[in-house]
Design an enzyme around this catalytic site. Structure first.
Site, PDB file in Angstrom:
ATOM      1  N   SER A 128      38.276  41.708  34.207  1.00 55.23           N
ATOM      2  CA  SER A 128      39.196  40.721  33.619  1.00 55.23           C
ATOM      3  C   SER A 128      38.575  40.210  32.334  1.00 55.23           C
ATOM      4  O   SER A 128      37.336  40.136  32.226  1.00 55.23           O
ATOM      5  CB  SER A 128      39.396  39.551  34.585  1.00 55.23           C
ATOM      6  OG  SER A 128      40.087  38.493  33.931  1.00 55.23           O
ATOM      7  N   TYR A 137      35.543  33.260  39.969  1.00 51.29           N
ATOM      8  CA  TYR A 137      36.278  34.506  39.699  1.00 51.29           C
ATOM      9  C   TYR A 137      35.747  35.173  38.422  1.00 51.29           C
ATOM     10  O   TYR A 137      35.478  36.381  38.411  1.00 51.29           O
ATOM     11  CB  TYR A 137      37.766  34.181  39.558  1.00 51.29           C
ATOM     12  CG  TYR A 137      38.642  35.305  39.072  1.00 51.29           C
ATOM     13  CD1 TYR A 137      39.109  36.276  39.959  1.00 51.29           C
ATOM     14  CD2 TYR A 137      39.025  35.396  37.735  1.00 51.29           C
ATOM     15  CE1 TYR A 137      39.934  37.306  39.512  1.00 51.29           C
ATOM     16  CE2 TYR A 137      39.844  36.412  37.282  1.00 51.29           C
ATOM     17  CZ  TYR A 137      40.296  37.365  38.181  1.00 51.29           C
ATOM     18  OH  TYR A 137      41.102  38.378  37.731  1.00 51.29           O
TER      19      TYR A 137
HETATM   20  P1  NAP Z   1      48.058  40.617  43.096  1.00 48.93           P
HETATM   21  O1  NAP Z   1      49.420  40.776  42.487  1.00 48.93           O
HETATM   22  O2  NAP Z   1      47.676  39.298  43.680  1.00 48.93           O
HETATM   23  O3  NAP Z   1      47.857  41.783  44.175  1.00 48.93           O
HETATM   24  C1  NAP Z   1      46.662  41.823  44.892  1.00 48.93           C
HETATM   25  C2  NAP Z   1      46.568  43.122  45.639  1.00 48.93           C
HETATM   26  O4  NAP Z   1      45.275  43.189  46.230  1.00 48.93           O
HETATM   27  C3  NAP Z   1      47.569  43.240  46.773  1.00 48.93           C
HETATM   28  O5  NAP Z   1      47.921  44.595  46.910  1.00 48.93           O
HETATM   29  C4  NAP Z   1      46.761  42.768  47.983  1.00 48.93           C
HETATM   30  O6  NAP Z   1      47.233  43.309  49.239  1.00 48.93           O
HETATM   31  C5  NAP Z   1      45.397  43.333  47.647  1.00 48.93           C
HETATM   32  N1  NAP Z   1      44.281  42.649  48.297  1.00 48.93           N
HETATM   33  C6  NAP Z   1      43.967  41.341  48.266  1.00 48.93           C
HETATM   34  N2  NAP Z   1      42.858  41.100  48.973  1.00 48.93           N
HETATM   35  C7  NAP Z   1      42.460  42.300  49.483  1.00 48.93           C
HETATM   36  C8  NAP Z   1      41.405  42.714  50.319  1.00 48.93           C
HETATM   37  N3  NAP Z   1      40.518  41.840  50.795  1.00 48.93           N
HETATM   38  N4  NAP Z   1      41.321  44.027  50.650  1.00 48.93           N
HETATM   39  C9  NAP Z   1      42.222  44.928  50.196  1.00 48.93           C
HETATM   40  N5  NAP Z   1      43.256  44.591  49.387  1.00 48.93           N
HETATM   41  C10 NAP Z   1      43.364  43.294  49.044  1.00 48.93           C
HETATM   42  O7  NAP Z   1      46.914  40.950  42.012  1.00 48.93           O
HETATM   43  P2  NAP Z   1      46.993  41.588  40.539  1.00 48.93           P
HETATM   44  O8  NAP Z   1      47.306  40.498  39.573  1.00 48.93           O
HETATM   45  O9  NAP Z   1      47.799  42.833  40.532  1.00 48.93           O
HETATM   46  O10 NAP Z   1      45.442  41.914  40.324  1.00 48.93           O
HETATM   47  C11 NAP Z   1      44.891  43.194  40.488  1.00 48.93           C
HETATM   48  C12 NAP Z   1      43.525  43.186  39.834  1.00 48.93           C
HETATM   49  O11 NAP Z   1      43.651  42.840  38.454  1.00 48.93           O
HETATM   50  C13 NAP Z   1      42.567  42.144  40.446  1.00 48.93           C
HETATM   51  O12 NAP Z   1      41.267  42.681  40.517  1.00 48.93           O
HETATM   52  C14 NAP Z   1      42.609  41.020  39.435  1.00 48.93           C
HETATM   53  O13 NAP Z   1      41.437  40.246  39.457  1.00 48.93           O
HETATM   54  C15 NAP Z   1      42.774  41.791  38.141  1.00 48.93           C
HETATM   55  N6  NAP Z   1      43.310  40.993  37.043  1.00 48.93           N
HETATM   56  C16 NAP Z   1      44.573  40.502  37.087  1.00 48.93           C
HETATM   57  C17 NAP Z   1      45.031  39.742  36.018  1.00 48.93           C
HETATM   58  C18 NAP Z   1      46.421  39.169  35.996  1.00 48.93           C
HETATM   59  O14 NAP Z   1      46.725  38.375  35.065  1.00 48.93           O
HETATM   60  N7  NAP Z   1      47.301  39.498  36.930  1.00 48.93           N
HETATM   61  C19 NAP Z   1      44.204  39.492  34.921  1.00 48.93           C
HETATM   62  C20 NAP Z   1      42.921  40.016  34.918  1.00 48.93           C
HETATM   63  C21 NAP Z   1      42.477  40.768  35.981  1.00 48.93           C
HETATM   64  P3  NAP Z   1      48.395  42.573  50.130  1.00 48.93           P
HETATM   65  O15 NAP Z   1      49.684  42.812  49.391  1.00 48.93           O
HETATM   66  O16 NAP Z   1      48.328  43.266  51.435  1.00 48.93           O
HETATM   67  O17 NAP Z   1      48.037  41.121  50.175  1.00 48.93           O
END
Ligand code: NAP
Length: 249
Positions: free
Chosen positions: A144, A158
Site C-alpha cells: 500500500s 496497517y
Molecule cells: P477487501 O475488499 O476488504 O477484501 C478483503 C479480502 O481479503 C476478502 O476477499 C476477504 O475474504 C479476504 N480476507 C480477509 N482476511 C483474510 C484472512 N485472514 N485470510 C484470508 N483471506 C482474508 O480488501 P481490498 O481493498 O480489496 O484489499 C486487498 C489488498 O489491497 C489488501 O492487502 C489491502 O491492504 C490492499 N490495499 C487496498 C487499498 C484500498 O484502498 N482498497 C489500498 C492499498 C492497499 P472474505 O470475503 O471471506 O472476508
C-alpha cells in the site's frame, strides 16, 4: 498445454476478485482464496466458469499456518502446479491514533498482513524455486502507499505492516533471483473496495480523493492490471521492486 495457475489470497471481494476475473480472462487457472464469504467467492468462480475460464475455491485463514498448508495442498491436488502467487489478503481496523491501539489489534493486523503473507511466500517458493525442483514462477505482494505515508491517526499498524511487506518483497526477490522466481509488489492508493468500511469510513476514498494528483480514487481493475503485468513474462527482468498504482499520490 495446461494453463498457468495463479493462487490469489483474499479473492472473494475487492482487488482480489477483480484480479481473479481478469486473470482468468487472460488464460490463468485461478485459485480463489477467501476467509468466510463463501457466497461472494462462489460468485466470482461462477462468473469465471460462465466465461469459459477455470477457477477453484480455497477457503482458509492466512493467519493460520495450518490453513495455509491446506490451501496450497488443495491447489497441488487440483492442478498439480503453481505459477503465480498473489498475496492480496489484508485487513485494516478501526481508525485511531497509536496511543489508543491494543496489543491484540496490532497483533491481528501483523498476523494477517505480514506473518500470513510470509508463510504463503514460503509455500510458493517450495513449489517454484528451481533448487526445490520447481519450474520458476512469480510472486506479487499487495502492499500500500500507506507504507510510505505512515497513515497517522488512522492505522499506523496497517502502514507498518505494509512496510514489512515491502521488505519481504525486497529480501525474497534477492534470495530468489537465481531460482527463476521473481518477487514484486504493487502499492495501491485509494481504491473503491469494502476495506474502508472496516476502518469505520465507507466513504473514505471520496473524502480523500481531492489529495490525489489525479483527483480520483482508483478501481480494483486498475490494480489488477499492474499485478498481471508484474506476473507476466513481459516483466521478465523485473524483480524486487514496486509499482505504485495511486494516481500520483
Ligand atoms: P477487501 O475488499 O476488504 O477484501 C478483503 C479480502 O481479503 C476478502 O476477499 C476477504 O475474504 C479476504 N480476507 C480477509 N482476511 C483474510 C484472512 N485472514 N485470510 C484470508 N483471506 C482474508 O480488501 P481490498 O481493498 O480489496 O484489499 C486487498 C489488498 O489491497 C489488501 O492487502 C489491502 O491492504 C490492499 N490495499 C487496498 C487499498 C484500498 O484502498 N482498497 C489500498 C492499498 C492497499 P472474505 O470475503 O471471506 O472476508
Amino acid at each position: 498445454m495446461q494453463s498457468p495457475v495463479m493462487l490469489i489470497t483474499g479473492a472473494s471481494r475487492g482487488i482480489g476478485a477483480a484480479l481473479a476475473r481478469l486473470a482468468a480472462g487472460r488464460g490463468y487457472a485461478v485459485a480463489i482464496n477467501y476467509l468466510s464469504n463463501q457466497s461472494a467467492a462462489q460468485a466470482v468462480a461462477d462468473e469465471i466458469s460462465a466465461a469459459g475460464g477455470q477457477a477453484m475455491l480455497v477457503q482458509g485463514d492466512v493467519a493460520q499456518e495450518s490453513d495455509i498448508l491446506r490451501m496450497f495442498a488443495a491447489v497441488d491436488a487440483h492442478w498439480g502446479r503453481l505459477d503465480v502467487l498473489v498475496n492480496n489478503a489484508g485487513i485494516l481496523e478501526q481508525m485511531m491514533p497509536v496511543v489508543d491501539m491494543s496489543a491484540e489489534r496490532i497483533a491481528r493486523v501483523m498476523n494477517i498482513n505480514v506473518v500470513g503473507l510470509m508463510l504463503c511466500c514460503r509455500e510458493a517458493v517450495k513449489r517454484m524455486a528451481k533448487s526445490q525442483g520447481g519450474l520458476g514462477g512469480a510472486i506479487v505482494n499487495i502492499s500500500s502507499v500507506a507504507a510510505k505515508l505512515g497513515s497517522p491517526f488512522e492505522y499506523v499498524d496497517y502502514a507498518a505492516s505494509k512496510g514489512a511487506v515491502d521488505s519481504i518483497t525486497l529480501g525474497l526477490a534477492k534470495e530468489m533471483a537465481l531460482e527463476g522466481v521473481r518477487v514484486n509488489g504493487v502499492r495501491p492508493g485509494l481504491i473503491y473496495t469494502d476495506i474502508h468500511a472496516s476502518g469505520g469510513e465507507p466513504g473514505r476514498v471520496d473524502r480523500l480523493a481531492v489529495n490525489v494528483p489525479m483527483q480520483r480514487g482508483g478501481q480494483p481493475e486498475e490494480i489488477a492490471e499492474a499485478v498481471l503485468w508484474l506476473a507476466s513474462d513481459a516483466a521478465s527482468y523485473v524483480t524486487g521492486t514496486w509499482l505504485d498504482v495511486s494516481g500520483g499520490r
